[in-house]
Design a protein around this motif. Sequence first.
Motif, PDB file in Angstrom:
ATOM      1  N   ASP A 141       0.835  -1.204   0.000  1.00 16.63           N
ATOM      2  CA  ASP A 141       0.000   0.000   0.000  1.00 16.63           C
ATOM      3  C   ASP A 141       0.869   1.254   0.000  1.00 16.63           C
ATOM      4  OD1 ASP A 141      -2.207  -1.587   0.124  1.00 16.63           O
ATOM      5  OD2 ASP A 141      -2.898  -0.905   2.087  1.00 16.63           O
TER       6      ASP A 141
ATOM      7  N   ASP B 282     -10.831  -5.467   7.017  1.00 22.38           N
ATOM      8  CA  ASP B 282      -9.921  -6.629   7.018  1.00 22.38           C
ATOM      9  C   ASP B 282      -9.622  -7.051   8.459  1.00 22.38           C
ATOM     10  OD1 ASP B 282      -9.833  -6.055   4.314  1.00 22.38           O
ATOM     11  OD2 ASP B 282      -7.915  -5.002   4.447  1.00 22.38           O
TER      12      ASP B 282
ATOM     13  N   GLY C 246      -3.092  -5.483   0.752  1.00 26.63           N
ATOM     14  CA  GLY C 246      -3.741  -6.666   0.175  1.00 26.63           C
ATOM     15  C   GLY C 246      -4.756  -7.118   1.215  1.00 26.63           C
TER      16      GLY C 246
HETATM   17  C1  26A Z   1      -8.316  -6.506  -6.753  1.00 24.83           C
HETATM   18  N1  26A Z   1      -8.209  -5.402  -5.821  1.00 24.83           N
HETATM   19  C2  26A Z   1      -8.756  -4.147  -6.262  1.00 24.83           C
HETATM   20  C3  26A Z   1      -7.645  -5.583  -4.571  1.00 24.83           C
HETATM   21  C4  26A Z   1      -7.510  -4.550  -3.607  1.00 24.83           C
HETATM   22  C5  26A Z   1      -6.984  -4.885  -2.351  1.00 24.83           C
HETATM   23  N2  26A Z   1      -6.612  -6.132  -2.026  1.00 24.83           N
HETATM   24  C6  26A Z   1      -6.751  -7.064  -2.976  1.00 24.83           C
HETATM   25  N3  26A Z   1      -7.243  -6.827  -4.206  1.00 24.83           N
HETATM   26  N4  26A Z   1      -7.782  -3.220  -3.601  1.00 24.83           N
HETATM   27  C7  26A Z   1      -7.453  -2.749  -2.371  1.00 24.83           C
HETATM   28  N5  26A Z   1      -6.965  -3.758  -1.628  1.00 24.83           N
HETATM   29  C8  26A Z   1      -6.463  -3.713  -0.257  1.00 24.83           C
HETATM   30  O1  26A Z   1      -7.512  -3.407   0.602  1.00 24.83           O
HETATM   31  C9  26A Z   1      -6.898  -3.049   1.829  1.00 24.83           C
HETATM   32  C10 26A Z   1      -7.855  -2.265   2.673  1.00 24.83           C
HETATM   33  O2  26A Z   1      -8.960  -3.027   2.990  1.00 24.83           O
HETATM   34  C11 26A Z   1      -5.430  -2.649  -0.011  1.00 24.83           C
HETATM   35  O3  26A Z   1      -4.139  -3.134  -0.291  1.00 24.83           O
HETATM   36  C12 26A Z   1      -5.626  -2.311   1.462  1.00 24.83           C
HETATM   37  O4  26A Z   1      -4.572  -2.784   2.275  1.00 24.83           O
END
Ligand code: 26A
Length: 344
Positions: free
Chosen positions: A14, A299, A60
């Motif tokens: 992030d 999360d 993630g």
């Molecule tokens: C496929 N996408 C869009 C994503 C994400 C994601 N993790 C996996 N796939 N888009 C944002 N995040 C994560 O969500 C977290 C917050 O809930 C970000 O990396 C962030 O740590």
Amino acid sequence: MSYELVCLGNPLLDLQVDVEKSYLDKYSLKENDAILAEPNHMPIFEEVLGMNGLKIVAGGAAQNTARGAQYLLPAKSVIYFGSVGKDVYADKLIEANKSVGLETAYMVQDDIATGKCAALINGVNRSLVTDLAAANHFKPSHLEKPENWKFVEGGKIFYIGGFHLTVSPAAIELLGKHAAKENKTFIMNLSAPFIPEFFKDALDRCVPYADYIICNESEAAAYAKSHELGTEDLTKIAEYIAALPKANSAKPRTVIFTQGTESTLSVAYDTSSKKYTTTTYPVHPLEASKIADTNGAGDAFAAGFTAGLVEGKDLAKSIDVGHWLASLSIQEIGPSYPFPKQTY
Ligand code: 26A
């Protein structure tokens, strides 16, 4: 080799920074959202590197959950699968995971960079723009390697980030089929409104395996819209999802909707009695002055909840652990957990 909890998701780094609303407007981003980066969003990843106060933290969504669960559980309780590149970003993720003792079994891509998420913070809102890069190349064959499949066979509870539906629904189904056959517990998170909106078919293929479905109110609304349920009533939406066909009829399906500072809702459906059990659980509000940022709150909720299930706690207690861990995480910058370790 215990690893009771097996998680699958998109490992991302992030790039978190405070921005003005005008910056979000420049890229037509909503204040509170999570999206896949389109080609026109790519300059963001360069621009944030030059912004004041940039913080680079492990992210993630499912990886944040895996870290949070391992934070609460005894050593070697959680293993996490996902795909990364061969770069310093992956090293940073491994370092953050090690700080809580989270074990990873990454698939490594030779010539694709580790995925990144620009976490654009505007007050209490966060807009997440993700370039999946290496994370987009996860393959079910990685799980089927004998050295990895032994973790699957040893697992008792599976946690899948809904975001992974954009990458490998086949990997999710592989784990789902195993969990259903062995009467293990399978948890899915819807992750973001665009998942039920644009990945509806993949979601619908995987839901039959889910014993627990976790999401927030805006994801629930997006689900209702894409499935044309004709209602915005959260209890009705939860009842619909809870009663969808299930691969493992030996366990009921429980749907859990979080709603920020409003009470969390759970609806469980028992196929044999055809009865719904609906309960609400109040959130213990945190003073606004203690909130650092809410990136990763959902999360962390999922982490506490899942860790509760791993420990054999009941639904109400597990949800309470989720609320508690979320309140700890929003006092930290990014999707992180406090040190020294706190205990529930
Ligand atoms: C496929 N996408 C869009 C994503 C994400 C994601 N993790 C996996 N796939 N888009 C944002 N995040 C994560 O969500 C977290 C917050 O809930 C970000 O990396 C962030 O740590």
